[in-house]
Every structure is written in C-alpha cells, then in structure tokens.
Design a protein around this motif. Structure first.
Motif, PDB file in Angstrom:
ATOM      1  N   UNK A   1      33.598  37.809  49.266  1.00 44.47           N
ATOM      2  CA  UNK A   1      33.118  38.864  50.167  1.00 44.47           C
ATOM      3  C   UNK A   1      34.032  40.084  50.120  1.00 44.47           C
ATOM      4  N   UNK A   2      35.362  39.852  50.116  1.00 45.36           N
ATOM      5  CA  UNK A   2      36.289  40.980  50.045  1.00 45.36           C
ATOM      6  C   UNK A   2      36.151  41.724  48.714  1.00 45.36           C
ATOM      7  N   UNK A   3      35.948  40.996  47.630  1.00 42.80           N
ATOM      8  CA  UNK A   3      35.757  41.649  46.334  1.00 42.80           C
ATOM      9  C   UNK A   3      34.477  42.474  46.320  1.00 42.80           C
ATOM     10  N   UNK A   4      33.430  41.940  46.956  1.00 40.16           N
ATOM     11  CA  UNK A   4      32.168  42.697  47.043  1.00 40.16           C
ATOM     12  C   UNK A   4      32.354  43.974  47.850  1.00 40.16           C
ATOM     13  N   UNK A   5      33.047  43.898  48.977  1.00 36.52           N
ATOM     14  CA  UNK A   5      33.306  45.079  49.791  1.00 36.52           C
ATOM     15  C   UNK A   5      34.139  46.109  49.023  1.00 36.52           C
ATOM     16  N   UNK A   6      35.114  45.606  48.219  1.00 33.76           N
ATOM     17  CA  UNK A   6      35.920  46.522  47.419  1.00 33.76           C
ATOM     18  C   UNK A   6      35.061  47.266  46.402  1.00 33.76           C
ATOM     19  N   UNK A   7      34.154  46.535  45.741  1.00 32.96           N
ATOM     20  CA  UNK A   7      33.273  47.163  44.749  1.00 32.96           C
ATOM     21  C   UNK A   7      32.344  48.181  45.415  1.00 32.96           C
TER      22      UNK A   7
ATOM     23  N   UNK B   1      43.582  41.099  45.326  1.00 32.96           N
ATOM     24  CA  UNK B   1      42.372  41.915  45.418  1.00 32.96           C
ATOM     25  C   UNK B   1      42.732  43.351  45.784  1.00 32.96           C
ATOM     26  N   UNK B   2      43.687  43.494  46.725  1.00 34.62           N
ATOM     27  CA  UNK B   2      44.088  44.845  47.103  1.00 34.62           C
ATOM     28  C   UNK B   2      44.704  45.610  45.952  1.00 34.62           C
TER      29      UNK B   2
ATOM     30  N   UNK C   1      36.521  46.844  36.868  1.00 35.05           N
ATOM     31  CA  UNK C   1      36.052  46.039  38.006  1.00 35.05           C
ATOM     32  C   UNK C   1      35.858  44.579  37.635  1.00 35.05           C
ATOM     33  N   UNK C   2      35.731  44.325  36.320  1.00 42.91           N
ATOM     34  CA  UNK C   2      35.566  42.930  35.900  1.00 42.91           C
ATOM     35  C   UNK C   2      36.804  42.094  36.224  1.00 42.91           C
ATOM     36  N   UNK C   3      37.971  42.750  36.415  1.00 39.50           N
ATOM     37  CA  UNK C   3      39.171  41.998  36.781  1.00 39.50           C
ATOM     38  C   UNK C   3      39.019  41.303  38.125  1.00 39.50           C
ATOM     39  N   UNK C   4      38.202  41.917  38.996  1.00 40.65           N
ATOM     40  CA  UNK C   4      37.971  41.277  40.301  1.00 40.65           C
ATOM     41  C   UNK C   4      37.258  39.942  40.144  1.00 40.65           C
ATOM     42  N   UNK C   5      36.445  39.810  39.091  1.00 51.86           N
ATOM     43  CA  UNK C   5      35.690  38.575  38.882  1.00 51.86           C
ATOM     44  C   UNK C   5      36.629  37.396  38.609  1.00 51.86           C
ATOM     45  N   UNK C   6      37.697  37.636  37.838  1.00 49.33           N
ATOM     46  CA  UNK C   6      38.658  36.565  37.554  1.00 49.33           C
ATOM     47  C   UNK C   6      39.375  36.127  38.824  1.00 49.33           C
ATOM     48  N   UNK C   7      39.718  37.128  39.658  1.00 50.39           N
ATOM     49  CA  UNK C   7      40.394  36.791  40.912  1.00 50.39           C
ATOM     50  C   UNK C   7      39.482  35.990  41.831  1.00 50.39           C
ATOM     51  N   UNK C   8      38.197  36.344  41.861  1.00 45.02           N
ATOM     52  CA  UNK C   8      37.238  35.581  42.674  1.00 45.02           C
ATOM     53  C   UNK C   8      37.136  34.144  42.167  1.00 45.02           C
ATOM     54  N   UNK C   9      37.054  33.984  40.837  1.00 52.52           N
ATOM     55  CA  UNK C   9      36.966  32.632  40.268  1.00 52.52           C
ATOM     56  C   UNK C   9      38.228  31.830  40.593  1.00 52.52           C
TER      57      UNK C   9
END
Length: 517
Positions: free
Chosen positions: A125-131, A83-84, A101-109
């Motif tokens: 939650x961390x991905x949301x804070x990053x966005x 995520x970082x 930013x869609x790359x974060x979605x794959x990491x969350x999944x």
C-alpha cells in the motif's frame, strides 16, 4: 524459512540493497554526462549515499550475535525506510517516467517474504501511494496530463498487491513444506536411531558392504566375531568368495566358515539392500553352534518333561533290584555269584546316575553369580584333586588378583568335570595346566584347562558338547554338556581350542563388573 542456513532471505535482500545502491551511483558518476538523477542531482546523490550507508550498517549488524537484540518493529521500519529512500531516488530521477519505479517492486516482494500478512500488504500500500504521489506531482509540474489521471500508478499499485498476494502464497507453501520436511527428518532420525539400536543389540552378526567389498556398517556382534572392528575394512576373501557363489545361485546353501581363530563356526547369508542410490549387500553371520544349542534346548525340554514323568517309575524297580542284590550278597554267595551281583549293582548305580543327571537338566536351579578371586577358587579345586589323584600332575599359572563373576558352586562343578576328564583320558602321568588371563581386545577374563594327553579326535569334536554323546564305556555323555550349560547360565562360554597336543578347553567369563539379570 530455515534460520540456520547461511543465506537467509534477509541477508540476500541486504546484498541486493548494497548492490543496487552501488550500481545507481556507478551509473550516475560513471560517464561525463549523468545517466540518472538529472532532475534533482543533489537529492539523488545524497539519497544514494545515505541509503548505501544504512544498508552497510544493517548488513554489518545482521548476524546471529546481534540479531536477537533487534526489536520486532526493526524489520518493518527498515522496509518502510527503504521505500522512502527509493521514492526519493525515483523522484530525483523524474518520477515514474524515469524508469526506476520498478525498484519499488523488489522492495514490495522482499517485504512480503520477510513480514507476511497485513504488514506485507502495508508495504504494498505504501509503495502504491508513493507511485501515485510521483505521478500526481510530476503531472502538476509538467502539465502534460491531468493530475487526476493516475493510470500508470494504478497499474503499478495493482502489480504491487498481486506480487504481495502471490509471494505470500508461495512463502506460506514453502513454510508448510519446510515444516513437513522437519517433521519427516525427525521421524527419519528417530527411526534410524531405533534401527541402529536394534541392529547393535542383535545376536546375529550384521555387515553392510558395497560393490567394492568395503564394509560400511558392522554391529557389535559382528565385531566380536573378528579380530578387530570391521567398519571401513575390506570384506575377508572367504566371505567374498561365498558372496560370488550366492550371486550365481541364491538358492544354493553356502558352506560354513570361521572368520577368525576365536570365532565359532558361522553360517553366512546374503541379502540385497537397494537404497535407490547405490547397491549394497547385507551379510548375516549366524552362529551354527548357537542354532544347534537352541534345537537341543527344545529337545531337552521335551526330555525333561518325559524324564520327570518316568523317574519315579524307573527308580522304584531300580531300588528293588538293588535291594535284592544286597540280600543275595548277604547270603554268602559263591565268588562267581558275587561277581555277577556286583555287575548288577554297578549298572543299577549307573542307570540311577543317568536319571539323576537328566533330572538336573530340567530342574537345574538358577545360579547365584558373585565376584570373587579366581586363583583362590582354582587352588581349592586343585588341592582336592591332588589328594584324590596320585599319578597326574596339576599346574596353575594365573594372575593372583584376577576377578570373575560366576556362581562359585557351579564353577567348581565345571572345573571338576574338566580336570576329571583330562586326568581320566590323558593316560598315565598326565599333566593338567590351568592358565588364565584377559583378552587383549575385549578385556574379558578367560581360563584355559589343557592336558598333554592324546587329545580329541576330529570325528568327536563336532559332537563333543551334545548330550548323551560319549566315547567312554562307562560315561553318560552329559558332563561337557552340563559344563557348557552352566557357563551359559553365568553368561560365559566354554569352547574347545585347537591344540598341538592333548585337549584344551577355554572358559571366557563375562565382565566382572557386569550385573546379571
């Protein structure tokens, strides 16, 4: 997930990480004008190279040999570092407006598949804070919108949490399905092993063959009927022809047959085995002699109960008749009367012998089987017969150290009966030969008693071992039946062999190392 599979979710995710890093670098360096990372090119390049190196190192270590050494926090730490890194990639590409930013979605999944529960929601939650940070940061620097209007990042955050919830539900159901599948697989394997043991221990020969008459399964009883194991072989033509007759009319009784020279007369029965994938056929081979023997056992059990009841009532009159004939003989009768009295005594003795043999059928004691050298016992029996018999000749051809397991007294009784029959029915100057050896395939010891007499007629062969069947005028028809019963009591078999001259009986013994129960 099933860890034994080659492509686990963790390995698939490692491949994705390497692929996405390579694709981003290719898009950055692939043209004269950079397509990505234009806001902070140096940060973009450095982040991607570091990210690619970490993913390559992780993929190299992620194998069964090193995986056990990873601590429990290694997987969450790797996802958080992803995520970082991806946040830095999104940041160097212009934030949420850059489209990465869609790359974060794959990491969350992936995080919710690999971690589950609260740790999975932590990744969301961390991905949301990053966005939210990216939108807040670029709103301040570009001043195109208020930094406190976080609509786009909020929608991404909702998507992250919804993906986490859905993925966790799907993963939970998959786990339950795999658990049920494993339980069913264990139950199926247990049932298959049980069925295999039952089929292998059946006395009935069982074969399974396909439409091409290829034998797919054969139990031990079926293998013993043939000259060699039948697994993988073609069904014999005699059985294939009976299968076609059964297909034409399943209710029509099929003729019996012999599948090999050593096999008994068999009765075939067929049944369809529909597995849902292929049409298979079950073949049951029943030993007709064994079925007939079981029926005889039932009849003889009734006969034994009847004979035990009548023995006393019959023997008393016989004793009186015998005693009266003795008294008449003591009174100096005429020669004609002596002849008639001798006939009476002979028939009284014969009837008394029949009663004694019938009683032996119902109260025959259990044999005491023991291991001993067969030629030594045969030598004792033949020596006794050489003393009693003056015209016939007895020859022994046997290995000197051959061992069998049998009750000694019962085997002497069997040999006495077989040799006596051969000498009695073989005619003058009859020659009786005794041969012994081991079967090539089974290794079981056998003994053959053969004479060079007139042999046994085809009409008599079917009834030879039935009780009370005899072709002799003075016989009671129990000798061969008792011999076969004594052999069965010692887990041996007695059969009549085909012979070009005379009669040939073969005893197949149990293995000498086998302990009887």
């Amino acid at each position: 997930m099933i860890a034994s599979q080659g492509w686990t979710p963790a390995r698939i995710y490692n491949v994705y990480r390497i692929a996405i890093a390579c694709v981003l670098l290719l898009l950055h360096y692939g043209s004269d004008k950079a397509l990505l990372g234009t806001h902070f090119p140096a940060l973009f390049e450095t982040t991607l190279f570091v990210y690619l190196g970490l993913t390559l190192a992780s993929a190299t270590l992620d194998n069964n040999r090193h995986r056990r050494a990873f601590p429990a926090w290694a997987q969450p730490a790797a996802l958080i570092s992803d995520l970082g890194m991806l946040t830095l990639v999104v940041h160097s590409n212009g934030g949420l407006e850059g489209g990465l930013a869609v790359l974060l979605l794959v990491t969350v999944a992936a995080g919710n598949i690999l971690l589950r529960g609260r740790q999975g929601f932590l990744i969301a939650a961390l991905a949301t804070l990053s966005a939210m940070f990216e939108q807040f940061y670029f709103s301040i620097h570009t001043q195109h919108s208020s930094p406190f209007v976080l609509t786009e990042s909020s929608l991404l955050g909702i998507a992250f949490f919804m993906v986490s919830l859905i993925i966790q539900q799907i993963a939970h159901r998959l786990e339950q399905s795999e658990k049920v599948t494993r339980q069913q697989q264990v139950a199926i394997e247990r049932l298959e092993a049980l069925n295999q043991q039952i089929v292998q221990r059946m006395r009935t020969g069982v074969l399974v063959f396909d439409d091409g008459f290829q034998v797919l399964m054969s139990n031990q009883s079926a293998n013993n009927l043939f000259d060699s194991p039948m697994l993988g072989k073609h069904l014999p033509d005699a059985l294939a022809s009976r299968f076609h007759r059964w297909q034409d009319n399943p209710l029509l009784p099929l003729p019996t047959l012999r599948v090999s020279e050593q096999s008994p007369v068999l009765s075939p029965r067929f049944a369809q085995l529909d597995t849902g994938h292929e049409n298979l056929t079950l073949l049951f081979l029943e030993n007709t002699a064994q079925i007939a023997q079981e029926a005889q056992q039932m009849n003889l059990a009734s006969l034994g109960r009847l004979s035990a009841t009548l023995a006393h009532e019959i023997r008393n009159p016989l004793s009186a008749i015998n005693h009266a004939s003795d008294l008449l003989l003591d009174g100096d009768p005429s020669q004609e009367d002596q002849h008639l009295l001798q006939i009476i005594r002979n028939h009284v003795t014969r009837v008394n012998g029949i009663i004694h043999d019938v009683l032996d059928l119902s109260r025959r004691p259990k044999g005491q089987a023991e291991r001993f050298i067969l030629p030594t016992l045969i030598q004792e029996v033949t020596e006794q017969w050489k003393i009693k018999n003056t015209t016939g000749r007895i020859a022994l051809h046997c290995q000197p150290d051959m061992e069998v397991r049998f009750d000694r007294s019962q085997l002497i009784q069997v040999l006495d009966n077989l040799i006596g029959n051969a000498l009695r029915h073989g005619g003058d100057f009859c020659e009786v030969s005794l041969h012994c050896g081991h079967h090539d395939r089974t290794g079981l010891p056998w003994l053959r008693v053969q004479d060079n007499g007139q042999g046994i007629s085809f009409e008599a062969r079917d009834y030879l071992f039935e009780p009370f069947y005899t072709t002799a005028k003075d016989g009671n028809g129990l000798g061969l039946y008792l011999c076969r019963e004594l052999c069965h009591a010692n887990q041996a078999t007695l059969d009549l062999e085909e012979s070009s001259k005379g009669a040939s009986f073969v005893i197949t013994f149990a293995h000498p190392h086998r302990q009887f129960q």
